[in-house]
Design a protein around this motif. Structure first.
Motif, mmCIF file in Angstrom:
data_model
loop_
_atom_site.group_PDB
_atom_site.id
_atom_site.type_symbol
_atom_site.label_atom_id
_atom_site.label_comp_id
_atom_site.label_asym_id
_atom_site.label_seq_id
_atom_site.Cartn_x
_atom_site.Cartn_y
_atom_site.Cartn_z
ATOM 1 N N ARG A 34 0.845 -1.200 0.000
ATOM 2 C CA ARG A 34 0.000 0.000 0.000
ATOM 3 C C ARG A 34 0.882 1.253 0.000
ATOM 4 N NH1 ARG A 34 -5.259 1.016 0.621
ATOM 5 N NH2 ARG A 34 -5.754 -1.144 1.123
ATOM 6 N N VAL A 35 1.949 1.228 0.783
ATOM 7 C CA VAL A 35 2.871 2.367 0.848
ATOM 8 C C VAL A 35 3.622 2.502 -0.477
ATOM 9 C CG1 VAL A 35 4.830 3.380 2.097
ATOM 10 C CG2 VAL A 35 3.054 2.123 3.355
ATOM 11 N N GLU A 36 3.991 1.369 -1.062
ATOM 12 C CA GLU A 36 4.631 1.402 -2.382
ATOM 13 C C GLU A 36 3.721 2.066 -3.405
ATOM 14 O OE1 GLU A 36 7.643 0.449 -3.573
ATOM 15 O OE2 GLU A 36 8.358 -0.185 -1.614
ATOM 16 N N ALA A 37 2.435 1.718 -3.379
ATOM 17 C CA ALA A 37 1.487 2.252 -4.362
ATOM 18 C C ALA A 37 1.320 3.752 -4.215
ATOM 19 C CB ALA A 37 0.135 1.534 -4.233
ATOM 20 N N TYR A 38 1.029 4.227 -3.007
ATOM 21 C CA TYR A 38 0.825 5.677 -2.888
ATOM 22 C C TYR A 38 2.139 6.434 -2.956
ATOM 23 C CZ TYR A 38 1.438 5.766 2.334
ATOM 24 O OH TYR A 38 1.901 5.674 3.615
ATOM 25 N N GLY A 39 3.249 5.765 -2.649
ATOM 26 C CA GLY A 39 4.554 6.401 -2.818
ATOM 27 C C GLY A 39 4.886 6.633 -4.291
ATOM 28 N N THR A 40 4.525 5.693 -5.143
ATOM 29 C CA THR A 40 4.753 5.856 -6.575
ATOM 30 C C THR A 40 3.841 6.940 -7.142
ATOM 31 O OG1 THR A 40 5.417 3.536 -6.715
ATOM 32 C CG2 THR A 40 4.965 4.656 -8.788
ATOM 33 N N VAL A 41 2.629 7.049 -6.621
ATOM 34 C CA VAL A 41 1.733 8.125 -7.036
ATOM 35 C C VAL A 41 2.336 9.476 -6.631
ATOM 36 C CG1 VAL A 41 -0.550 9.178 -6.648
ATOM 37 C CG2 VAL A 41 -0.344 6.708 -7.082
ATOM 38 N N ALA A 77 -4.525 9.721 -1.139
ATOM 39 C CA ALA A 77 -5.334 9.541 0.073
ATOM 40 C C ALA A 77 -6.201 8.289 -0.044
ATOM 41 C CB ALA A 77 -6.203 10.777 0.306
ATOM 42 N N ASP A 78 -6.748 8.059 -1.230
ATOM 43 C CA ASP A 78 -7.552 6.863 -1.483
ATOM 44 C C ASP A 78 -6.713 5.614 -1.192
ATOM 45 O OD1 ASP A 78 -9.076 4.766 -2.644
ATOM 46 O OD2 ASP A 78 -9.700 5.990 -4.328
ATOM 47 N N LEU A 79 -5.510 5.585 -1.714
ATOM 48 C CA LEU A 79 -4.651 4.413 -1.536
ATOM 49 C C LEU A 79 -4.114 4.285 -0.113
ATOM 50 C CD1 LEU A 79 -2.708 4.601 -4.912
ATOM 51 C CD2 LEU A 79 -4.442 2.900 -4.258
ATOM 52 N N ALA A 80 -4.003 5.399 0.600
ATOM 53 C CA ALA A 80 -3.465 5.377 1.968
ATOM 54 C C ALA A 80 -4.539 5.020 3.000
ATOM 55 C CB ALA A 80 -2.847 6.735 2.303
ATOM 56 N N THR A 81 -5.763 4.816 2.548
ATOM 57 C CA THR A 81 -6.872 4.536 3.462
ATOM 58 C C THR A 81 -7.489 3.188 3.106
ATOM 59 O OG1 THR A 81 -7.313 6.913 3.481
ATOM 60 C CG2 THR A 81 -9.003 5.471 4.421
#
Length: 190
Positions: free
Chosen positions: A27-34, A74-78
């Protein structure tokens, strides 16, 4: 308030809703890449505004996209089941449709694509091509996350359209600047 909190010194970070996870969590990888993608859009905007002929439409559309990427982050971090989920704007079909409208608009102003082109051209266009490839990585990160836990399905679809939009924006930036796109020349068989 100090910028550093020291709460992440042990390799953990907080999701929205106070869950603590590893900084290596999908999840952190995904929003980090965003987040990385959003930074590249800032670079593309800087190149655009410092060019000899800044493109106001491109800048406005990129600024809108940057705001949307904060929403996506925010969507991905929640987590979907978080009680804080009601506090954020999830990506939805309207967001995807908006991108499709932009893609169509930018596509109207470029020559037809007959074969693969090399990324490059103006500094703004070249940066948009790098951003396009990061958008594709972000989409892959979201897909990997979806293999482990529930995620808003529109997040993945949205990123798919973002990569398409950035590709056509790069082409439009070159076309508007009068830059010819270099085409891929297939190596001849021996």
């Amino acid at each position: 308030m100090k910028l550093y909190t020291k709460t992440g010194d042990g390799g953990q970070t907080g999701l929205y809703g106070a869950d603590r996870v590893s900084k290596g969590h999908p999840r952190v990888e995904a929003y980090g890449t965003v987040d990385e993608l959003n930074s590249l859009l800032g670079l593309a905007r800087a190149h655009n505004t410092r060019s000899h002929k800044p493109d106001a439409d491109l800048d406005a559309d990129l600024e809108h996209l940057q705001n949307a990427l904060f929403d996506l982050g925010a969507d991905l971090a929640t987590r979907n089941d978080s009680p804080y989920s009601k506090n954020i704007a999830r990506m939805d079909e309207q967001d995807v449709t908006h991108l499709e409208t932009l893609i169509d608009r930018y596509q109207d102003g470029v020559p037809p694509l007959t074969q693969f082109i090399h990324p490059g051209g103006t500094p703004a266009a070249a940066t948009l091509q790098v951003a396009r490839s990061v958008a594709r990585r972000a989409e892959r990160d979201v897909i990997r996350l979806m293999e482990h836990e529930a995620v808003n399905l529109q997040a993945q679809v949205y990123l798919n359209r973002v990569s398409d939009l950035l590709f056509i924006m790069a082409r439009a930036a070159n076309a508007r600047a009068g830059i010819h796109e270099a085409e891929w020349h297939v190596k001849k068989r021996r």
